[in-house]
Design an enzyme around this catalytic site. Structure first.
Site, mmCIF file in Angstrom:
data_model
loop_
_atom_site.group_PDB
_atom_site.id
_atom_site.type_symbol
_atom_site.label_atom_id
_atom_site.label_comp_id
_atom_site.label_asym_id
_atom_site.label_seq_id
_atom_site.Cartn_x
_atom_site.Cartn_y
_atom_site.Cartn_z
ATOM 1 C CG HIS A 67 70.254 -100.074 -18.463
ATOM 2 N ND1 HIS A 67 71.467 -99.398 -18.507
ATOM 3 C CD2 HIS A 67 69.279 -99.133 -18.509
ATOM 4 C CE1 HIS A 67 71.221 -98.096 -18.596
ATOM 5 N NE2 HIS A 67 69.918 -97.910 -18.593
ATOM 6 C CD GLN A 88 61.975 -104.007 -16.207
ATOM 7 O OE1 GLN A 88 61.441 -105.110 -16.309
ATOM 8 N NE2 GLN A 88 63.279 -103.867 -16.078
ATOM 9 C CB CYS A 122 63.059 -95.754 -23.938
ATOM 10 S SG CYS A 122 62.093 -94.601 -22.956
ATOM 11 C CB ALA A 123 60.162 -99.832 -20.551
HETATM 12 C C1 2AL Z 1 64.942 -100.892 -18.906
HETATM 13 C C2 2AL Z 1 64.497 -100.442 -17.649
HETATM 14 O O1 2AL Z 1 64.767 -100.959 -16.570
HETATM 15 N N1 2AL Z 1 63.707 -99.356 -17.882
HETATM 16 C C3 2AL Z 1 63.676 -99.131 -19.226
HETATM 17 O O2 2AL Z 1 63.058 -98.218 -19.768
HETATM 18 N N2 2AL Z 1 64.446 -100.093 -19.824
HETATM 19 N N3 2AL Z 1 65.751 -101.979 -19.056
HETATM 20 C C4 2AL Z 1 66.180 -102.442 -20.262
HETATM 21 N N4 2AL Z 1 66.967 -103.539 -20.240
HETATM 22 O O3 2AL Z 1 65.842 -101.886 -21.314
#
Ligand code: 2AL
Length: 174
Positions: A67, A88, A122-123
């Site tokens: 990730h 993101q 989870c962005a």
């Molecule tokens: C990410 C990502 O790229 N998309 C997401 O929901 N979370 N990355 C991360 N390090 O949490």
């Protein structure tokens, strides 16, 4: 695409379409193809989760390491996967104030130094204030707790990516 169409996909197409539901881990998609037919999107999601759960801890950590950092170098240089960029930017990682951007970079480094894998969240289920707060809080956890927590977040990311690819009769229930 509905689940009947998913079940009819040849292996190559299945991996082309679903290969990034777990970030940069097409091997997971390749492994679950042989579990078809899936009775529902939920069943496909469950097969992926089961595969992840059977991995040794080193495999789970490997998934976390695939990730990209939130608001990291890949976002700045435009080298994120399409899915990751959507997530993101949706969470405002590209519009952080200079103060928040440097705090995020500092904390991401602190997290990686402490755990040897990146902070994953989870962005799409969080806004920037929440992400920064959780990053700070989770830096205090034990390593095993964070490994489990990070994998839970990977599964949430996967579920939403699947949901955007497959039509379901009950979108809110999956
Ligand atoms: C990410 C990502 O790229 N998309 C997401 O929901 N979370 N990355 C991360 N390090 O949490």
């Amino acid at each position: 695409m509905d689940i009947t169409a998913v079940n009819a996909l040849p292996y190559e197409e299945f991996v082309n379409i679903f290969g990034n539901v777990v970030e940069k881990c097409p091997i997971i998609t390749a492994a679950v193809w042989s579990r078809r037919p899936f009775v529902s999107l939920n069943a496909l999601d469950a097969a992926i989760n089961e595969f992840i759960d059977t991995l040794p801890e080193s495999g789970k950590e490997g998934i976390l390491r695939c990730h990209p950092d939130l608001a990291g170098r890949d976002l700045q240089s435009g080298t994120l996967t399409w899915e990751s960029r959507e997530e993101q930017t949706g969470a405002g990682m590209d519009t952080l104030s200079p103060e928040d951007a440097s705090r995020m970079a500092r904390k991401n480094e602190e997290y990686k130094k402490r755990f040897d894998f990146p902070f994953v969240i989870c962005a799409r289920m969080n806004d920037k204030a929440n992400i920064l707060r959780q990053l700070t809080e989770r830096c205090q956890n034990q390593r095993a707790v964070e490994r489990t927590r990070g994998i839970e977040e990977v599964k949430k990311i996967c579920r939403l990516r699947l949901q955007s690819l497959v039509l379901t009769d009950a979108p809110n229930k999956l």
